[in-house]
Design an enzyme around this catalytic site. Structure first.
Site, PDB file in Angstrom:
ATOM      1  N   GLU A   1      54.745  56.086  39.258  1.00  0.00           N
ATOM      2  CA  GLU A   1      55.472  55.832  38.024  1.00  0.00           C
ATOM      3  C   GLU A   1      55.363  54.248  37.853  1.00  0.00           C
ATOM      4  O   GLU A   1      55.688  53.378  38.924  1.00  0.00           O
ATOM      5  CB  GLU A   1      56.864  56.253  38.007  1.00  0.00           C
ATOM      6  CG  GLU A   1      57.491  55.882  36.607  1.00  0.00           C
ATOM      7  CD  GLU A   1      58.903  56.192  36.446  1.00  0.00           C
ATOM      8  OE1 GLU A   1      59.834  56.035  35.635  1.00  0.00           O
ATOM      9  OE2 GLU A   1      59.839  56.189  37.702  1.00  0.00           O
TER      10      GLU A   1
ATOM     11  N   LYS B   1      58.327  59.956  28.736  1.00  0.00           N
ATOM     12  CA  LYS B   1      59.209  60.394  29.541  1.00  0.00           C
ATOM     13  C   LYS B   1      60.704  60.833  28.625  1.00  0.00           C
ATOM     14  O   LYS B   1      60.883  59.939  27.441  1.00  0.00           O
ATOM     15  CB  LYS B   1      59.735  59.231  30.255  1.00  0.00           C
ATOM     16  CG  LYS B   1      60.961  59.666  31.427  1.00  0.00           C
ATOM     17  CD  LYS B   1      60.710  58.445  32.263  1.00  0.00           C
ATOM     18  CE  LYS B   1      61.905  58.649  33.591  1.00  0.00           C
ATOM     19  NZ  LYS B   1      62.153  57.422  34.289  1.00  0.00           N
TER      20      LYS B   1
ATOM     21  N   CYS C   1      59.562  60.944  36.846  1.00  0.00           N
ATOM     22  CA  CYS C   1      60.847  60.726  37.634  1.00  0.00           C
ATOM     23  C   CYS C   1      62.189  61.203  37.055  1.00  0.00           C
ATOM     24  O   CYS C   1      62.407  62.458  37.412  1.00  0.00           O
ATOM     25  CB  CYS C   1      60.814  59.131  37.442  1.00  0.00           C
ATOM     26  SG  CYS C   1      61.931  58.231  38.616  1.00  0.00           S
TER      27      CYS C   1
END
Length: 292
Positions: A44, A117, A154
């Site tokens: 990331e 995300k 994540c």
């Protein structure tokens, strides 16, 4: 029958100079390709230090459009090496509008698209809500030359809903570019508990959905030594068995062959997909179910 693909992971430390990190990532991708990798996943926000430890307006200067300079460079590399590249970047969508985004470049260099995300954390030293607008593209799969892949990022990894939906969309492998670490002030018992929870929740996505999971984290001390990114990148098979586990401290380029046909075998013998009671799942769309 088998459908084998070689997956490469790049676990590395970063500096404050984006060009250095991009050059380093390019070198690591070349190394992975030389070992036979067909799909390579980076961690990331690999072009910078993890900047979300503070709320600093200057950090918005790190963002770039997608497609943009980094995807252009990686696209040329993907075409040259005949590899798929999964690249997590800080996206500037418009003036004052930013996302935590992963781009996917196919083995012919074509930009296949991006995933933004969905779940954005806000914790001490992880002030991501200051920087990132939650994703609005929904969950995504990408039909690459070598496999149909799902990409999550994540904090998404803690939510079984994202893994489930992406798997239902046809993902054969779930990739999780990640940046997570330990505060160096913490005791070892807390560190161990946190890492084990992180690994366990992602392995559970393998089990529940019958797909391989590839989680790629960064390493190194950042935030003036206050944070140690814990590495520990791993690849699990469709029943959660660890096929590869990276160390907590070292930079790693690893290539793992996986057989995508295992999904059919595990889903047949452990028919969780068959036995899902989709007629009973409507409550999952509620924030909380009050007794009254």
């Amino acid at each position: 029958m088998s459908k084998k693909v070689k997956v490469g992971i790049v676990q590395m430390s970063c500096t404050a100079v984006p060009s250095e990190n991009l050059q380093k990532a390019v070198a690591r991708i070349r190394e992975a390709a030389s070992k036979g990798a067909q799909i390579v996943c980076l961690q990331e926000l690999f072009t910078s230090l993890y900047f979300c430890d503070v709320e600093d307006y200057n950090n918005f200067k790190l963002a770039e459009p997608i497609p943009g300079p980094s995807t252009d460079a990686l696209s040329a590399l993907a075409k040259e090496l005949n590899v798929v590249i999964i690249a997590s970047l800080f996206e500037k969508r418009a003036e004052g509008l930013y996302h935590n985004t992963t781009a996917v470049l196919d083995a012919d260099g074509k930009y296949l698209g991006k995933y933004r995300k969905m779940h954005i954390p806000d914790d001490p030293a992880y002030y991501e809500k200051f920087y990132f607008t939650p994703g609005d593209l929904g969950y995504k799969v990408f039909k690459t030359k070598f496999a149909t892949i799902g990409v999550l990022i994540c904090w998404d990894q803690w939510y079984p809903e994202g893994a489930r939906i992406t798997s239902l969309m046809g993902a054969e492998v779930l990739f999780y570019p990640t940046a997570i670490g330990w505060a160096t002030s913490q005791d070892e018992a807390t560190n161990s508990e946190q890492y084990n929870a992180w690994q366990t929740i992602q392995r559970s996505h393998s089990v529940a959905n019958g797909v391989h999971v590839v989680s790629v984290n960064r390493v190194g001390f950042e935030q003036n030594g206050a944070m140690k990114f814990w590495g520990g990148s791993f690849i699990s098979n469709p029943f959660g068995r660890i096929l590869y586990l990276a160390p907590h401290e070292d930079e790693v380029v690893h290539v793992q062959e996986i057989d995508l046909k295992q999904t059919d075998n595990y889903r047949t013998h452990w028919p969780f997909m068959r036995d899902r009671r989709i007629d009973s799942y409507q409550p999952i769309t509620k924030r909380y179910i009050d007794e009254d």
